[in-house]
Scaffold this active site. Structure first.
Site, PDB file in Angstrom:
ATOM      1  N   ALA A   1      50.430  46.262  -1.162  1.00  0.00           N
ATOM      2  CA  ALA A   1      49.071  45.788  -1.476  1.00  0.00           C
ATOM      3  C   ALA A   1      48.526  47.208  -2.144  1.00  0.00           C
ATOM      4  CB  ALA A   1      48.195  45.439  -0.272  1.00  0.00           C
TER       5      ALA A   1
ATOM      6  N   GLU B   1      53.154  50.143   6.802  1.00  0.00           N
ATOM      7  CA  GLU B   1      51.493  49.939   6.887  1.00  0.00           C
ATOM      8  C   GLU B   1      51.127  50.974   7.939  1.00  0.00           C
ATOM      9  OE1 GLU B   1      53.630  47.516   6.239  1.00  0.00           O
ATOM     10  OE2 GLU B   1      52.485  46.207   4.783  1.00  0.00           O
TER      11      GLU B   1
ATOM     12  N   GLY C   1      53.230  44.840   1.276  1.00  0.00           N
ATOM     13  CA  GLY C   1      53.159  43.686   0.803  1.00  0.00           C
ATOM     14  C   GLY C   1      54.343  43.067   0.009  1.00  0.00           C
TER      15      GLY C   1
ATOM     16  N   GLU D   1      56.950  41.984   2.364  1.00  0.00           N
ATOM     17  CA  GLU D   1      56.313  40.677   2.840  1.00  0.00           C
ATOM     18  C   GLU D   1      56.328  39.600   1.911  1.00  0.00           C
ATOM     19  OE1 GLU D   1      52.339  42.726   4.199  1.00  0.00           O
ATOM     20  OE2 GLU D   1      52.835  41.363   5.728  1.00  0.00           O
TER      21      GLU D   1
END
Ligand code: COA
Length: 259
Positions: A65, A133, A110, A113
């Site tokens: 992200a 993270e 992300g 993911e």
């Protein structure tokens, strides 16, 4: 049409590329929204039978992200950011046509993911995957804690999430995080060949198989089997089923229409 995503249809295969190479294809809110729109476009297009998802440039699939945006989150906006990513990634996992991640470099946070939400993961030998993270004071919030444990089991999920180290492509293949590793210069050709093969299979059968695997994996075995036999029965009413069986008996390749 999109700012951070490109789509290209070649034959029956749509390639969706997340294209912000200057920030290693980091996912800001707009990119996630565009990704959802690109998948909606692929869903509507009956000519598309398989989707390839990859990253622009030669360094990254997606490096996570966008930390510039994440750094400004409040509890309210943080929940929205997490839900927005979860929703789009769920749309990908439940996509009715197979989605192959071509992991061409870093797939972190992300990005890892996102790869987990795809149905099949093929990685370049230069790829590195991980969930860093906790080193940023957050946890994987786009479904990563949930999909990692389902894919690899608790032991490896705890290690990847709590240590936060990156794993190289070979290790990712060894632990089952990716299906296969190929030399970087063969990645796109390998994935395109797989996508083209999938595109010759029955679209209605693929759709039912994806539903059986997705929904069934969260059910007790017996309920999953009820779902499986119901979908199996439904497929017996399709033109694709008749065509597939006739083609085999007539010793010719099938020509599926998805009906
Ligand atoms: N969000 C925003 N920008 C990012 C980013 C992210 N997740 N990942 C990389 N970038 C940007 C960098 O800030 C840098 O921008 P700059 O050129 O303006 O300085 C650019 O992309 C290139 O990255 P850089 O760090 O210089 O490349 P590198 O090869 O030295 O390192 C990584 C590559 C992937 C190891 C490193 O960029 C990194 O650790 N990224 C963050 C990964 C992460 O924690 N993701 C989880 C987020 S939840």
């Amino acid at each position: 049409m999109y700012e951070n995503v490109t789509t290209r249809v070649h034959g029956a295969v749509m390639t969706i590329t997340i294209d912000r190479p200057k920030v290693l294809n980091a996912l800001n809110g707009q990119t996630i929204e565009e990704l959802g729109q690109a998948f909606a476009e692929a869903k509507k297009n009956d000519a598309v039978r398989c989707v390839i998802l990859t990253g622009g440039g030669d360094k990254a699939f997606v490096a996570g992200a966008d930390i510039n945006e994440l750094s400004k989150m409040t509890p309210i906006s943080g929940k929205f950011v997490s839900e927005q990513g979860q929703n789009v990634f769920l749309q990908i996992e439940r996509f009715p046509k197979p989605v192959i991640a071509a992991i061409n470099g870093f797939a972190l946070g992300g990005g890892c993911e996102l790869a987990l939400a795809c149905h099949i993961r093929i990685a370049s030998d230069k790829a590195q995957l991980g969930l860093p993270e906790v080193s940023l004071g957050i946890l994987p919030g786009y479904g990563g804690t949930q999909r990692m444990v389902r894919l690899l089991g608790k032991g490896k999920a705890f290690e990847l999430v709590c240590v936060g180290d990156r794993v190289g492509a070979a290790e990712a293949e060894r632990i089952g995080l990716v299906n296969r590793v190929v030399p970087a210069d063969q990645l796109i050709a390998t994935v395109e060949e797989m996508a083209k093969k999938i595109a010759t299979r029955s679209p209605v059968a693929l759709r039912a198989a994806i539903e059986a695997i997705n929904s069934g994996s969260d059910m007790p075995l017996e309920e999953g089997q009820v779902l499986e036999s119901t979908l199996f029965g439904l497929l017996c009413a399709t033109e694709d089923m008749k065509e597939g069986m006739a083609a085999f008996l007539e010793k010719r390749p099938p020509n599926f229409t998805g009906k």
